[in-house]
Design an enzyme around this catalytic site. Structure first.
Site, mmCIF file in Angstrom:
data_model
loop_
_atom_site.group_PDB
_atom_site.id
_atom_site.type_symbol
_atom_site.label_atom_id
_atom_site.label_comp_id
_atom_site.label_asym_id
_atom_site.label_seq_id
_atom_site.Cartn_x
_atom_site.Cartn_y
_atom_site.Cartn_z
ATOM 1 N N ASP A 165 -7.315 -8.174 0.078
ATOM 2 C CA ASP A 165 -7.584 -6.726 -0.697
ATOM 3 C C ASP A 165 -8.435 -7.080 -1.595
ATOM 4 O O ASP A 165 -9.050 -8.005 -2.132
ATOM 5 C CB ASP A 165 -6.076 -6.325 -1.107
ATOM 6 C CG ASP A 165 -5.426 -7.359 -2.001
ATOM 7 O OD1 ASP A 165 -6.353 -8.025 -2.612
ATOM 8 O OD2 ASP A 165 -4.233 -7.215 -1.755
ATOM 9 N N GLU A 188 28.361 -17.439 -15.097
ATOM 10 C CA GLU A 188 27.602 -17.572 -16.325
ATOM 11 C C GLU A 188 26.706 -19.080 -16.048
ATOM 12 O O GLU A 188 27.617 -19.979 -15.640
ATOM 13 C CB GLU A 188 28.522 -17.636 -17.696
ATOM 14 C CG GLU A 188 28.628 -15.985 -18.021
ATOM 15 C CD GLU A 188 29.297 -16.199 -19.219
ATOM 16 O OE1 GLU A 188 29.606 -17.308 -20.059
ATOM 17 O OE2 GLU A 188 29.622 -15.145 -20.034
ATOM 18 N N GLY A 216 4.742 -10.682 3.697
ATOM 19 C CA GLY A 216 4.052 -11.174 4.429
ATOM 20 C C GLY A 216 3.207 -10.290 5.204
ATOM 21 O O GLY A 216 2.234 -10.275 5.981
ATOM 22 N N GLY A 217 3.417 -8.955 4.660
ATOM 23 C CA GLY A 217 2.922 -7.575 5.464
ATOM 24 C C GLY A 217 1.267 -7.956 5.086
ATOM 25 O O GLY A 217 0.502 -7.524 5.881
ATOM 26 N N LYS A 237 -8.547 -2.056 2.334
ATOM 27 C CA LYS A 237 -7.342 -0.985 2.956
ATOM 28 C C LYS A 237 -7.519 0.208 2.266
ATOM 29 O O LYS A 237 -7.795 0.558 1.143
ATOM 30 C CB LYS A 237 -6.031 -1.699 2.513
ATOM 31 C CG LYS A 237 -5.723 -2.942 3.299
ATOM 32 C CD LYS A 237 -4.230 -3.160 2.783
ATOM 33 C CE LYS A 237 -4.328 -3.981 1.315
ATOM 34 N NZ LYS A 237 -3.071 -4.560 1.018
HETATM 35 C C1 R5P Z 1 -0.642 -8.612 -4.507
HETATM 36 O O1 R5P Z 1 -1.089 -8.294 -5.657
HETATM 37 C C2 R5P Z 1 -0.585 -10.016 -4.264
HETATM 38 O O2 R5P Z 1 -1.479 -10.663 -4.727
HETATM 39 C C3 R5P Z 1 -0.165 -10.265 -2.898
HETATM 40 O O3 R5P Z 1 -1.334 -9.799 -1.989
HETATM 41 C C4 R5P Z 1 1.039 -9.352 -2.656
HETATM 42 O O4 R5P Z 1 2.021 -9.653 -3.462
HETATM 43 C C5 R5P Z 1 1.501 -9.867 -1.279
HETATM 44 O O5 R5P Z 1 2.859 -9.043 -0.849
HETATM 45 P P1 R5P Z 1 3.223 -8.981 0.701
HETATM 46 O O6 R5P Z 1 3.260 -10.425 1.418
HETATM 47 O O7 R5P Z 1 4.676 -8.482 0.339
HETATM 48 O O8 R5P Z 1 2.334 -8.140 1.332
#
Ligand code: R5P
Length: 313
Positions: free
Chosen positions: A170, A39, A225-226, A193
């Site tokens: 994205d 705690e 990091g994907g 994507k």
């Molecule tokens: C998503 O909406 C965020 O802006 C990042 O693109 C995301 O959290 C990145 O996640 P990861 O590094 O696991 O691909």
């Protein structure tokens, strides 16, 4: 500036000390440790009655512990009659469930905003919220600072602006990327994507001509990091000369650092909103820039009742 008190949780001691040095204010003596059963134990060891207090705490990994430390420190300050309590949350975790896209989903960001408010905070100061509307989840004044000025300064010092292309990894990040592109007067490209059919893997389409360009991926969070590594591959496949990434919050869970180190990213630049681990510090293609002066200045202006938004003019 009226007397201010700076208090540190355990999430990011290095950043807190840099902010204290910027302000020329010593950290308030305060114990935040664990009972034997884990705690959280808090004891503020200086008088704070009637004072303007700032708790610096990112709700980063381990998010539940760091959030709980923030709530208990707030309770301690409130019961000690602090005049005002500001939660300085450089990384606001629990931000990724911020709406109800499906039945029976929580809105965790709103729940955490409620917890911080009900614990007794009067204001919140945070940086690059995952979604701007989370600011409105707080019914107390909330400043959402932008790391953009710090990032822009670094880009200008290191890259040839005549050949850069800002890239959103994205479609959801286009607004953020467009704002950066505008600040450095660079063109904008988008990684789109798409999963053409259920069960098939995602196809990365690049909107914009990136051939020969130094691409700058920009995002708020890097977690596994994907997103970054896949986007970097796709950009290089389309003829980009090199790929950099500027990300505010280095969440970097699991094998993210190893993944980035062995990726084709030339460099990942993070802010210190989340304290870098040893693995981040020694990684060859990861560099950390500090937002301590930005936060320090915002704290000073809050204490003096001056404009914070003018920091970004
Ligand atoms: C998503 O909406 C965020 O802006 C990042 O693109 C995301 O959290 C990145 O996640 P990861 O590094 O696991 O691909």
């Amino acid at each position: 500036m009226s007397e201010i008190k700076l208090l540190a949780g355990n999430s990011n001691r290095a950043l807190t000390e840099s902010i204290a040095a910027y302000l020329g204010v010593p950290l308030t003596k305060c114990q935040v440790r664990r009972f034997a059963d884990m705690e959280i134990f808090v004891e503020i060891q200086e008088n704070v009655r009637g004072l303007d207090t700032f708790i610096i705490q990112s709700t980063s990994f381990p998010a539940n512990d760091h959030l709980m430390e923030l709530l208990i420190m707030t309770d301690a300050l409130r019961r000690a009659s602090a005049r005002r309590i500001t939660a300085v949350v450089p990384y606001f975790g629990y931000a990724r469930q911020d709406r109800k896209p499906a039945p029976r989903a929580p809105i965790s960001a709103k729940l955490v905003a409620n917890l911080i408010t009900r614990a007794g905070c009067d204001r919140v100061l945070t940086v690059d919220l995952h979604a701007g509307q989370i600011q409105g989840f707080f019914d107390i004044p909330t400043d959402n600072l932008y790391s953009a000025p710090v990032i822009v300064r670094d880009i200008k010092e290191r890259l040839d602006l005549n050949n850069v292309m800002v890239v959103s990894p994205d479609v959801g990040g286009v607004v953020r990327a467009r704002a950066l592109a505008k600040r450095i007067d660079a063109p904008l490209s988008i990684v789109d994507k798409r999963r053409e059919r259920a069960g098939e893997s995602e196809v990365m389409n690049i909107i914009g001509d990136v051939s020969g360009k130094s691409c700058i991926l920009v995002d708020d969070i890097v977690d596994s990091g994907g997103t970054l590594c896949n986007a970097a591959e796709a950009l290089l496949a389309k003829g980009a000369r090199e790929v950099y990434a500027y990300i505010t919050h280095g969440v970097l869970s699991g094998g993210a650092v190893a993944r980035i180190s062995s990726s084709k990213l030339k460099e990942l630049v993070l802010t210190d909103s989340i304290q870098p681990t040893e693995a981040v510090r020694v990684a060859k293609n990861i560099r950390v820039i500090s937002i301590a002066p930005l936060l320090g200045e915002a704290i000073a202006r809050t204490a003096k009742e001056e404009s914070v938004s003018s920091l970004f003019d």
